[in-house]
Scaffold this motif. Sequence first.
Motif, short mmCIF file in Angstrom:
data_model
loop_
_atom_site.label_atom_id
_atom_site.label_comp_id
_atom_site.label_asym_id
_atom_site.label_seq_id
_atom_site.Cartn_x
_atom_site.Cartn_y
_atom_site.Cartn_z
N LYS A 54 0.82 -1.21 0.00
CA LYS A 54 0.00 0.00 0.00
C LYS A 54 0.86 1.27 0.00
O LYS A 54 0.46 2.28 -0.56
N THR A 55 2.04 1.21 0.61
CA THR A 55 2.89 2.42 0.65
C THR A 55 3.21 2.90 -0.76
O THR A 55 2.97 4.06 -1.10
N ASP A 154 -2.66 7.21 6.01
CA ASP A 154 -2.40 5.77 6.02
C ASP A 154 -2.98 5.21 7.32
O ASP A 154 -3.05 5.92 8.32
N GLU A 155 -3.40 3.95 7.30
CA GLU A 155 -4.06 3.35 8.47
C GLU A 155 -5.28 4.20 8.85
O GLU A 155 -5.49 4.55 10.01
N GLY A 309 1.31 -1.47 10.22
CA GLY A 309 2.13 -0.88 9.18
C GLY A 309 3.59 -1.27 9.09
O GLY A 309 4.17 -1.23 8.02
MG MG Z 1 1.11 0.10 5.18
#
Ligand code: MG
Length: 452
Positions: A54-55, A154-155, A309
């Motif tokens: 996802k990053t 993110d998250e 993460g």
């Molecule tokens: Mg991640």
Amino acid sequence: MSNDTFDQLKISTPLRNAIDELGFVTPTPIQKESYSVILSGQDMVGIAQTGTGKTFAYVIPILQQLSYSEQTNPKVLILVPTRELVLQVVQEINKLLTYITIRAIGVYGGANINNQRMACAQGADIVVGTPGRLYDLVISRSLSLKAVKQVVIDEVDVMLDLGFELQLERIFEHLPSQRQHVMFSATMTDEVDYLIEDYFKSPVKIAIKLSGTPLENISQESYFVSNFYTKINLLVHLLSDAEEFSKVLVFVSTKKRADVLFEQLDEELNGACALIHGNKTQNYRLRSIQQFEDGRSRILLATDVIARGLDLDKISHVINFDTPNFPENYMHRIGRTGRAEQKGKSILFFTEKEEFDKADIEELMNYEIPELDFPDEVKENSQLLDEERPNQRAKRNRIMHTEVLNAAFHEKSEKNQKTNQGGSYAKIIAAKYKKPKRRGDKIQNMNSKKKK
Ligand code: MG
Ligand code: ADP
């Protein structure tokens, strides 16, 4: 098939060369799907399992779009829940900057704010940060957000969770109104889903797998264990096989339990163990991760502060010494192994009290975690912790992300408490397991299940 490579994304040559040098050939599904949506400027929310890239799903299109300018104010803001994640995301971005002149910096609490002020003053195109420190820098005018065009969260489910939500709102007030929101997570709850609908401009939703779908490359097992000290005996027994348990992340529910367990394990395993939780200094936290990564410590004991993460290298096992209260946390914890399609193993310890939490997790995954027989050679220990004694109401921590939240906050907020998801869920579970699977009073368990 060339169709499956990065070719189809038409990435500019300098960026593409950096990707090639990392040895990445094929974009992961979330990377493929998000790319054009992010470039289009629409708000989006992407759900994809842990460890599926996802990053880079947001970093690649952002870098593709971002051209260098003399402007010192950042154009991209990336918000993450923990300090360790700030460092990791900056590191990931830097991997792609070999041939591009773009500046990325990270800001987070627990580290010298003056150094971060100086970094801000020198200018950056991308700022990655935890909300608390970021806000401090903004209100002290060390950092201006007036040029920000893209905000990545993110998250996102934990970031929109109560305490954090307030912090995000305060940051949003300093942003230009014309901006794009890009959000990612491996899990999503209904409430956060609604919140996103309210907050952001009809975001495009990309869901690679339903939230809660476990990775097939992570095998899952569980043991029923009677109490804390017997859990320690079982853990020591398992960890004695150093070849099989080569790199193990052990999750514990509270800082206090982590400290007690660490003391015991350190003795039994002569220093093979490192520890990380929210009450440790930032230096201590980073050192523990470093020791675990370079192999000096085979075992890392942790609270949920690192459940989300973190991309640690080739973890052989995740052991849930305690069953997490919130099923999403289980997904994130086990997702520290089995990254980028590698194999991983997860083991869950659960007591009678934790059976309902386990059922919640199974409900979320739609998968029953296989249970192994308790090994004959492991001794039962009848010693009980205070919180395990009958008649003493266990002060169970019902705060969903306490550890993650504390990690980014300077002050703990009383608002961090999750208040819903109460009895109705217990009823669903009760209906599922019509009769107690084990000895014990299910009613009592149901009551203890009530969240706050
Ligand atoms: Mg991640
Ligand atoms: P997530 O955020 O989905 O949990 P990460 O972004 O941390 O996952 O990525 C997990 C791992 O996969 C990282 O080690 C990353 O370098 C690697 N990775 C990312 N994209 C690719 C790709 N296209 N091909 C192979 N590995 C990749």
